[in-house]
Design a protein around this motif. Structure first.
Motif, PDB file in Angstrom:
ATOM      1  N   ILE A 215       0.829  -1.209   0.000  1.00 23.86           N
ATOM      2  CA  ILE A 215       0.000   0.000   0.000  1.00 23.86           C
ATOM      3  C   ILE A 215       0.859   1.252   0.000  1.00 23.86           C
ATOM      4  CG2 ILE A 215      -1.685   1.343   1.322  1.00 23.86           C
ATOM      5  CD1 ILE A 215      -2.818  -1.291   2.365  1.00 23.86           C
ATOM      6  N   PHE A 216       1.829   1.321   0.913  1.00 25.41           N
ATOM      7  CA  PHE A 216       2.609   2.543   1.120  1.00 25.41           C
ATOM      8  C   PHE A 216       4.029   2.401   0.557  1.00 25.41           C
ATOM      9  CE2 PHE A 216      -0.323   2.234   4.796  1.00 25.41           C
ATOM     10  CZ  PHE A 216      -1.074   3.388   4.582  1.00 25.41           C
ATOM     11  N   GLN A 217       4.426   3.357  -0.276  1.00 21.33           N
ATOM     12  CA  GLN A 217       5.811   3.398  -0.761  1.00 21.33           C
ATOM     13  C   GLN A 217       6.451   4.681  -0.261  1.00 21.33           C
ATOM     14  OE1 GLN A 217       7.920   1.216  -2.941  1.00 21.33           O
ATOM     15  NE2 GLN A 217       9.193   2.561  -1.704  1.00 21.33           N
ATOM     16  N   ASN A 218       7.350   4.532   0.722  1.00 25.84           N
ATOM     17  CA  ASN A 218       8.163   5.662   1.153  1.00 25.84           C
ATOM     18  C   ASN A 218       9.423   5.691   0.307  1.00 25.84           C
ATOM     19  OD1 ASN A 218       6.725   6.798   3.558  1.00 25.84           O
ATOM     20  ND2 ASN A 218       6.906   4.663   4.230  1.00 25.84           N
ATOM     21  N   LEU A 219       9.725   6.856  -0.248  1.00 21.54           N
ATOM     22  CA  LEU A 219      10.838   6.949  -1.194  1.00 21.54           C
ATOM     23  C   LEU A 219      12.188   7.131  -0.517  1.00 21.54           C
ATOM     24  CD1 LEU A 219       9.179   9.227  -3.914  1.00 21.54           C
ATOM     25  CD2 LEU A 219       9.544   6.753  -4.013  1.00 21.54           C
ATOM     26  N   ASN A 220      12.205   7.629   0.705  1.00 21.75           N
ATOM     27  CA  ASN A 220      13.477   7.886   1.361  1.00 21.75           C
ATOM     28  C   ASN A 220      14.248   6.582   1.548  1.00 21.75           C
ATOM     29  OD1 ASN A 220      15.467   9.443   2.527  1.00 21.75           O
ATOM     30  ND2 ASN A 220      14.551   9.410   4.562  1.00 21.75           N
ATOM     31  N   GLY A 221      15.437   6.524   0.971  1.00 22.47           N
ATOM     32  CA  GLY A 221      16.244   5.310   1.033  1.00 22.47           C
ATOM     33  C   GLY A 221      15.809   4.238   0.067  1.00 22.47           C
ATOM     34  N   ALA A 222      14.810   4.550  -0.793  1.00 24.01           N
ATOM     35  CA  ALA A 222      14.275   3.508  -1.682  1.00 24.01           C
ATOM     36  C   ALA A 222      14.109   3.991  -3.114  1.00 24.01           C
ATOM     37  CB  ALA A 222      12.935   3.021  -1.146  1.00 24.01           C
ATOM     38  N   VAL A 223      14.731   5.097  -3.464  1.00 22.19           N
ATOM     39  CA  VAL A 223      14.574   5.640  -4.817  1.00 22.19           C
ATOM     40  C   VAL A 223      15.016   4.627  -5.870  1.00 22.19           C
ATOM     41  CG1 VAL A 223      15.462   7.385  -6.418  1.00 22.19           C
ATOM     42  CG2 VAL A 223      14.680   8.057  -4.136  1.00 22.19           C
ATOM     43  N   ASP A 224      16.071   3.901  -5.569  1.00 24.60           N
ATOM     44  CA  ASP A 224      16.584   2.928  -6.535  1.00 24.60           C
ATOM     45  C   ASP A 224      15.683   1.703  -6.676  1.00 24.60           C
ATOM     46  OD1 ASP A 224      18.749   4.545  -6.987  1.00 24.60           O
ATOM     47  OD2 ASP A 224      20.058   3.494  -5.576  1.00 24.60           O
ATOM     48  N   GLU A 225      14.707   1.562  -5.795  1.00 24.84           N
ATOM     49  CA  GLU A 225      13.834   0.397  -5.838  1.00 24.84           C
ATOM     50  C   GLU A 225      12.636   0.598  -6.755  1.00 24.84           C
ATOM     51  OE1 GLU A 225      12.562  -0.603  -1.933  1.00 24.84           O
ATOM     52  OE2 GLU A 225      14.598  -0.734  -1.110  1.00 24.84           O
ATOM     53  N   VAL A 226      12.329   1.825  -7.112  1.00 26.89           N
ATOM     54  CA  VAL A 226      11.076   2.085  -7.823  1.00 26.89           C
ATOM     55  C   VAL A 226      11.332   2.549  -9.248  1.00 26.89           C
ATOM     56  CG1 VAL A 226       9.907   2.673  -5.675  1.00 26.89           C
ATOM     57  CG2 VAL A 226      10.886   4.489  -7.074  1.00 26.89           C
ATOM     58  N   VAL A 249       2.207   6.922  -2.578  1.00 29.99           N
ATOM     59  CA  VAL A 249       3.636   7.196  -2.787  1.00 29.99           C
ATOM     60  C   VAL A 249       4.002   8.448  -2.002  1.00 29.99           C
ATOM     61  CG1 VAL A 249       5.455   7.554  -4.473  1.00 29.99           C
ATOM     62  CG2 VAL A 249       3.430   6.213  -5.096  1.00 29.99           C
ATOM     63  N   HIS A 250       4.962   8.312  -1.099  1.00 32.51           N
ATOM     64  CA  HIS A 250       5.299   9.360  -0.139  1.00 32.51           C
ATOM     65  C   HIS A 250       6.738   9.820  -0.349  1.00 32.51           C
ATOM     66  CE1 HIS A 250       5.794  10.525   4.411  1.00 32.51           C
ATOM     67  NE2 HIS A 250       5.610  11.570   3.639  1.00 32.51           N
ATOM     68  N   GLY A 251       6.929  11.089  -0.663  1.00 30.56           N
ATOM     69  CA  GLY A 251       8.274  11.642  -0.854  1.00 30.56           C
ATOM     70  C   GLY A 251       8.845  12.151   0.451  1.00 30.56           C
ATOM     71  N   ASN A 252       9.042  11.259   1.392  1.00 27.53           N
ATOM     72  CA  ASN A 252       9.536  11.670   2.702  1.00 27.53           C
ATOM     73  C   ASN A 252      11.029  11.966   2.653  1.00 27.53           C
ATOM     74  OD1 ASN A 252       9.843   8.840   2.212  1.00 27.53           O
ATOM     75  ND2 ASN A 252      10.375   8.538   4.362  1.00 27.53           N
ATOM     76  N   GLY A 253      11.502  12.684   3.671  1.00 30.00           N
ATOM     77  CA  GLY A 253      12.925  13.021   3.725  1.00 30.00           C
ATOM     78  C   GLY A 253      13.329  13.918   2.571  1.00 30.00           C
ATOM     79  N   ASN A 254      14.466  13.596   1.965  1.00 30.84           N
ATOM     80  CA  ASN A 254      15.001  14.438   0.885  1.00 30.84           C
ATOM     81  C   ASN A 254      14.610  13.927  -0.498  1.00 30.84           C
ATOM     82  OD1 ASN A 254      16.537  12.143   0.751  1.00 30.84           O
ATOM     83  ND2 ASN A 254      18.524  13.165   0.811  1.00 30.84           N
ATOM     84  N   THR A 255      13.477  13.231  -0.597  1.00 35.79           N
ATOM     85  CA  THR A 255      13.071  12.651  -1.882  1.00 35.79           C
ATOM     86  C   THR A 255      11.924  13.418  -2.537  1.00 35.79           C
ATOM     87  OG1 THR A 255      11.470  11.132  -0.869  1.00 35.79           O
ATOM     88  CG2 THR A 255      13.751  10.361  -1.078  1.00 35.79           C
ATOM     89  N   LYS A 256      11.644  14.618  -2.049  1.00 34.45           N
ATOM     90  CA  LYS A 256      10.496  15.359  -2.584  1.00 34.45           C
ATOM     91  C   LYS A 256      10.665  15.705  -4.058  1.00 34.45           C
ATOM     92  CE  LYS A 256       9.114  17.032   1.921  1.00 34.45           C
ATOM     93  NZ  LYS A 256       9.793  15.876   2.544  1.00 34.45           N
ATOM     94  N   MET A 257      11.900  15.960  -4.471  1.00 32.51           N
ATOM     95  CA  MET A 257      12.124  16.253  -5.889  1.00 32.51           C
ATOM     96  C   MET A 257      11.895  15.010  -6.744  1.00 32.51           C
ATOM     97  SD  MET A 257      15.301  18.906  -6.056  1.00 32.51           S
ATOM     98  CE  MET A 257      16.214  18.169  -4.723  1.00 32.51           C
ATOM     99  N   TYR A 258      12.234  13.851  -6.195  1.00 32.30           N
ATOM    100  CA  TYR A 258      11.977  12.627  -6.951  1.00 32.30           C
ATOM    101  C   TYR A 258      10.479  12.355  -7.024  1.00 32.30           C
ATOM    102  CZ  TYR A 258      12.635   7.971  -8.863  1.00 32.30           C
ATOM    103  OH  TYR A 258      12.598   6.879  -9.685  1.00 32.30           O
ATOM    104  N   LEU A 259       9.757  12.679  -5.954  1.00 31.03           N
ATOM    105  CA  LEU A 259       8.298  12.556  -6.003  1.00 31.03           C
ATOM    106  C   LEU A 259       7.734  13.484  -7.080  1.00 31.03           C
ATOM    107  CD1 LEU A 259       5.667  11.415  -4.709  1.00 31.03           C
ATOM    108  CD2 LEU A 259       5.610  13.533  -3.373  1.00 31.03           C
ATOM    109  N   ASN A 260       8.288  14.696  -7.179  1.00 29.70           N
ATOM    110  CA  ASN A 260       7.832  15.622  -8.229  1.00 29.70           C
ATOM    111  C   ASN A 260       8.021  15.010  -9.615  1.00 29.70           C
ATOM    112  OD1 ASN A 260       7.276  17.446  -6.205  1.00 29.70           O
ATOM    113  ND2 ASN A 260       9.081  18.712  -6.574  1.00 29.70           N
TER     114      ASN A 260
END
Length: 755
Positions: A215-226, A249-260
């Motif tokens: 259900i939940f994808q947190n991107l912090n520490g997982a950018v390379d996984e998605v 999909v949650h752009g937590n931490g310093n991943t907000k630009m990747y969420l964008n």
């Protein structure tokens, strides 16, 4: 016998089905979509919140927003602990929902979160987990790393709790948040973590984590996984480690630009089938306005820039009412003062106002850009601020209108350097905050994917709403940030915008007054061809007309300025003449090219005088001398030979069929004919395979007489046209002479090609 066998077999099958039905529990009925309530906290309608709501509305989620308009006292959650205000607001909301046992509550962040799937999918996945409360999970622990060993071990999947996503039945969510008795600026994730790590509470509340990102994808520490998974109707985010399709999909931490970046596609922003789905949402119809918006145009000349007069001319030809444009020009180069002065004198009354800040002010780039933005910020009638650097060549007259119509807070038109992938935006940033290439960068630059793109960095040219300058960007030092150039500083400040009551860095006691980041989204549009960036890196301003030397660095702009506008008609319409046998006459140079070439020669001034002794050539003796200056003498030989290869050679192939020229010439020069020095040239053959002879000024206006006579055919050409070239064989067949110039001064450019 066969009948009895079949009878007993049928009875056995029937019995087995009865036993299976009796012993196997029935799957629970699906939870209806209307039994899902989304609760989110947002105290302001930021760009991130509006994007969240757009995705929620696309999937028809039932969303209740908590805290809108309330002062944020939950700390700077993007940089430190905090967020307790979210639990306090959730606790208050759950008090009224506590007895609704069949209600499923989804509590999520909103500023940095998007939906990739709908309510039916999220409810189905929640039921499959068979728990009453499910938290998002991540691979990094926050905020207390010492608690890591207390987490239950996980054979496969994310181990640690993330509070940005919670789903559970209302009574259980209520029991969870009713334990909150801390302050608004205490940490929400630490609160939930301590409850989850208590084995008794974990069992009583029947809690677990979404270990494999169902259900939940947190991107912090997982950018390379998605990665993005494109479908016919919409785009998903796929977790490649667990082979799951997360819904949130949650752009937590310093991943907000990747969420964008992901949100440029997910859920339905862009796909291969339909292209851009939201590009025409909320656009401004300028035709319905009573009058056009007022715009301050900030022009920045921060280094010597080729083709500056042409740059200003393009501004002048923008299809926009000039009385609605106020010009602010910052020029840091003394070299360009003559260009600005000439433009101002000719157009001082065209624009609403015209303000120039010159090199004598000694402003830094950042200070100048802050000043330009201030011109709009301080004027309540300024509705837009259009910033453009002098290295931007806009060839789309509708640019300003098209940007305004898109109705974004900050938006720029895509401009690229000719023939290169260099553009005015970055698709991604590296960990240290500098350039990184996004997966879609090349496709966007080459306009294989067209749309309006949320990007982390832009420069050179962009439009900002005046209302944004007076609200979100009301501070006045956005272009100054340590160790960053002005554009990077502005973009970083806009992206990571955080407001607080203190003007300077907050003190510890005022820390709780900080608001969470409410960054302003920046967009680039490539829906139209807007123009290009020119190169300024190797611009040598030591020449009298320095643009002439730009044929290598900026070939498109060089061609537009210096090649005759009718040149291409030679090939499309056979636009050339043959006034004498094998003598061809065609347009090649513009009037500007002719004028600047003459000016360059006169500025150099050392004309040869038409003497036989000539140290410039091999042997030191010229049989048929002219009063001339060689291209080599002004350092233009390399550029002139390139001009021959690019613009003369194609004509040669057309008129001398089957002959492929090398485009090489030793003798390239400008001749000056005057009655007082050298008025004519005696009959001669040229030491060339063929010769070009380009008229650089006008007969009857600049001189009388002149022309060329070919003896074998008794054919004379006495009316040379400025910018047109003769082309004729050099050796053997075309003995010719220069006819007398009777008055004034005649200039021609000559090359003996393929000697």
């Amino acid at each position: 016998m066969e009948y009895l066998t079949f009878f007993f077999f049928a009875c056995w099958i029937s019995f087995a089905n009865c036993v299976y039905s009796a012993d196997t529990p029935q799957a629970p009925a699906p939870i209806p979509n209307e039994k899902l309530l989304v609760l989110t906290v947002a105290t302001e309608e930021t760009d991130g919140f509006l994007r969240f709501m757009q995705a929620a509305n696309y999937f028809n989620y039932n969303v209740t927003v908590l805290g809108m308009g309330e002062a944020w006292k939950g700390g700077d959650v993007g940089r430190s602990i905090g967020g307790g205000q979210k639990i306090r607001l959730l606790k208050e909301a759950m008090e009224a929902l506590a007895d609704q046992e069949d209600l499923v509550v989804l509590s999520v962040d909103s500023y940095d979160l998007i939906f990739a799937g709908g309510p039916e999918e999220i409810l189905r996945k929640f039921q499959q987990e068979n728990h009453k409360v499910l938290f998002a999970a991540e691979g990094l622990i926050w905020p207390d790393k010492q608690l890591a060993d207390k987490y239950p071990s996980v054979r496969s999947g994310k181990r640690y709790l993330n509070s940005g996503g919670i789903i559970g039945y209302a009574p259980y969510i209520n029991k969870l948040v009713s334990q909150w008795n801390l302050h608004d600026n205490d940490d929400d994730q630490l609160f939930y973590t301590k409850i989850y790590l208590d084995p008794l509470q974990r069992e009583t509340l029947n809690m677990t984590l979404d270990h494999k990102c169902q259900i939940f994808q947190n991107l912090n520490g997982a950018v390379d996984e998605v990665l993005l998974k494109f479908g016919t109707d919409r785009v998903r985010v796929r977790n490649t480690v667990y082979d799951t399709l997360p819904v949130v999909v949650h752009g937590n931490g310093n991943t907000k630009m990747y969420l964008n970046y992901l949100a440029n596609y997910v859920p339905n922003a862009w796909n291969y089938e339909h292209g851009c789905s939201h590009c025409d949402d909320n656009v401004v119809d300028l035709s319905q306005l009573k009058e056009f918006p007022n715009v301050v145009v900030g022009v920045f000349i921060e280094q010597p820039t080729p083709f500056l007069p042409e740059f200003f001319q393009r501004l002048l030809t923008l299809d926009y009412p000039k009385d609605k444009l106020r010009l602010f020009v910052h020029n840091s180069e003394v070299y360009h003062e003559k260009h600005i002065q000439a433009f101002w004198e000719e157009n001082r009354d065209v624009f609403n106002s015209f303000m120039v800040v010159g090199p004598e002010e000694n402003l830094s780039q950042g200070e100048a850009r802050n000043m330009g933005m201030d011109v709009c910020r301080k004027d309540a009638t300024c509705e837009y601020y259009f910033s453009i650097d002098s290295d931007v060549m806009l060839n789309n007259r509708q640019t300003l209108k098209l940007l305004i119509e898109q109705n974004r807070k900050i938006i720029g038109p895509l401009v690229t350097r000719h023939g290169k992938l260099w553009s005015n935006f970055w698709g991604a940033l590296s960990l240290d905050g500098y350039y990184a290439r996004s997966e879609d960068y090349v496709d966007i630059v080459q306009r294989k994917r067209m749309g309006v793109w949320n990007i982390p960095y832009m420069a050179h040219v962009y439009l900002v709403k005046g209302s944004v300058l007076r609200n979100e960007l009301k501070e006045r030092k956005y272009f100054v940030l340590e160790k960053l150039d002005p554009d990077m500083a502005f973009c970083r400040n806009a992206r990571e915008l955080t407001s607080h009551r203190e003007k300077d860095s907050p003190s510890p006691e005022s820390f709780h007054m900080l608001k969470p980041p409410k960054g302003v989204f920046m967009y680039i549009t490539n829906r139209h061809d807007f123009g290009r960036l020119i190169s300024t890196a190797n611009y040598n301003i030591s020449h009298y007309n320095s643009d002439l030397w730009q044929i290598f660095e900026n070939p498109v702009d060089w061609k537009e300025k210096y090649i005759n506008q009718n040149y291409t008609r030679i090939f499309t319409e056979n636009y050339l003449e043959e006034p004498c046998p094998d003598v061809f006459w065609f347009p090649v140079l513009s009037e500007k090219a002719c004028d600047e070439l003459v000016e360059e020669m006169e500025h150099y001034g050392s004309w040869s005088g038409g003497k036989h002794e000539d140290k410039r050539i091999s042997g030191g003796y010229e049989t048929v001398p002219t009063d001339d200056i060689h291209m080599k003498q002004i350092g233009f030989d390399k550029e002139w030979l390139h001009f021959i290869r690019e613009f003369i050679s194609p004509v040669t192939l057309k008129v001398f069929s089957g002959y492929y020229t090398k485009g090489y010439a030793v003798m390239n020069f400008v001749v000056k004919y005057t009655p007082g020095r050298q008025a004519y040239l005696r009959p001669h053959h040229d030491s060339s395979t063929f010769t070009i002879n380009i008229a650089l000024n006008n007969k009857d206006t600049d001189f009388q007489g002149g022309g060329c006579r070919f003896h074998r055919y008794n054919c004379s050409i006495e009316s040379p046209r400025k910018g047109w070239s003769f082309m004729h064989p050099g050796r053997l067949t075309h003995l010719h002479e220069g006819l007398p110039t009777t008055n004034g001064t005649r200039y021609i450019a000559v090359s003996f090609i393929d000697p």
